[in-house]
Design a protein around this motif. Structure first.
Motif: not given
Length: 368
Positions: A117-131
């Protein structure tokens, strides 16, 4: 234990992960109510008791739409309703899945696992990687990034920036770096970020241009008087005062949120801000940075917000973006930030310990 988002900066996502993140949705049902982002026929902008267009009240800019466009998803500023609804569903599904209880045998998911799910989430919002990264990540239970793509005048937007590619323009040679290196500076609490010190909100919620931070507390309270407009920001409890009379201050004093002056042009409040401090720079720009904002009440439930950024030392020409504020269902409560009271002593103590260990290692090596 809830699943945590362990998100490493700069993670490359595969095409397969993107495809998994964006299932093709069915065509959305036709709207039965009037679009709140479009001005109703015959509607007139309400006025305050002293005659100004009324933009006061509690508002939110929480949105799924990121500041910059995700080129892996689209190269268009405007999305179709089908595309927007598909992204919203995929985003909601990924958030829900990432918040499921952690499998104790497998451990938390990672963005490097294409099926997580994390990969799918960051695929949509790459800026979430900074969290994630150094701070251990945010559990998705605690974030409230908004559930919808931003809609402006009936159009679904893929990015808040309205530049051709949805990205900041190229920087001039010699311009200051876009992002500071405060993470690597442990000399003093004064060298740490304003957000970490609980002085200003992270993600530029308060200082112009005002942007949704993508995580939570994207709420505002606007108060109007004949002489000023006050914008109270939920994160971290800042209040910006826009003076409606007089010009910019003549000295070089630089308040945390800059020096904001405004005037009304018809139904639009135009705000110009200068005198930014270096500690609250925007993408490295501060000394000659000027931000112009336009607040326009466009419907009973929307304020259109546009901004323009310019700095002749950093960019060749002005650029900016646009979004709509929506009503906040509730009021703004105190945001009591105490992280700095606990984290800063530990951060600085840890840095001193590392220095002592490094000195001891050098001394030992020199004595051998």
């Amino acid at each position: 234990m809830r699943r945590t988002l362990i998100l490493a900066l700069g993670t490359a996502l595969s095409t397969a992960a993107l495809a998994l993140a964006l299932p093709a949705p069915a065509a959305p049902a036709a709207k039965t109510d009037a679009d709140p982002t479009v001005t109703p026929p015959g509607w007139k902008v309400p006025k305050t008791a002293f005659g100004q267009p009324d933009i006061s009240g509690y508002w939110s800019n929480a949105t799924m739409t990121p500041l910059t466009r995700n080129a892996k998803l689209t190269d268009k500023l405007v999305l179709s309703a089908t595309e927007a609804k598909g992204l919203e569903k995929a985003f909601a599904d990924a958030l829900a899945a990432a918040d499921a209880p952690t499998d104790e045998k497998k451990g938390p998911g990672k963005v490097t696992d294409k099926d997580s799910p994390e990969a799918k989430l960051v695929a949509i919002r790459p800026d979430f990687a900074a969290a994630g990264g150094d701070v251990g990540g945010y559990n998705t239970f605690w974030i409230d990034p908004g559930a919808h793509m931003m809609e402006v005048n009936g159009e679904y937007r893929s990015s808040i920036l309205t530049t051709a590619n949805g990205l900041p323009p190229a920087r001039k040679p010699g311009a200051a770096p876009a992002f500071g290196r405060y993470r690597d500076n442990y000399d003093s609490y004064e060298s740490r970020s304003l957000g970490e010190r609980c002085i200003m909100g992270f993600g530029r919620n308060s200082t112009p241009p005002m942007l949704a931070n993508g995580y939570y507390n994207n709420d505002y309270y606007i108060i109007q008087t004949p002489d000023a407009v006050a914008i109270q920001v939920e994160l971290i409890h800042d209040t910006r005062i826009v003076r409606l009379k007089g010009g910019h201050r003549p000295d070089d004093v630089r308040p945390y949120m800059g020096d904001s002056i405004g005037h009304w042009e018809g139904n639009t409040l135009v705000v110009e801000t200068t005198n930014f401090p270096q500690s609250d720079n925007f993408m490295g720009s501060w000394k000659h940075l000027k931000v112009t904002e336009w607040f326009t009440r466009v419907s009973p439930t929307r304020i259109n917000y546009r901004f323009q950024v310019e700095d002749p030392d950093t960019w060749d020409k002005p650029w900016g973006g646009e979004y709509d504020f929506a009503p906040l269902k509730g009021i703004v409560y105190e945001y009591a930030c105490h992280e700095g009271n606990y984290a800063l002593p530990s951060i600085l103590a840890g840095a001193r310990r590392k220095e002592q260990e490094a000195d001891a290692a050098k001394a030992k090596a020199g004595g051998e």
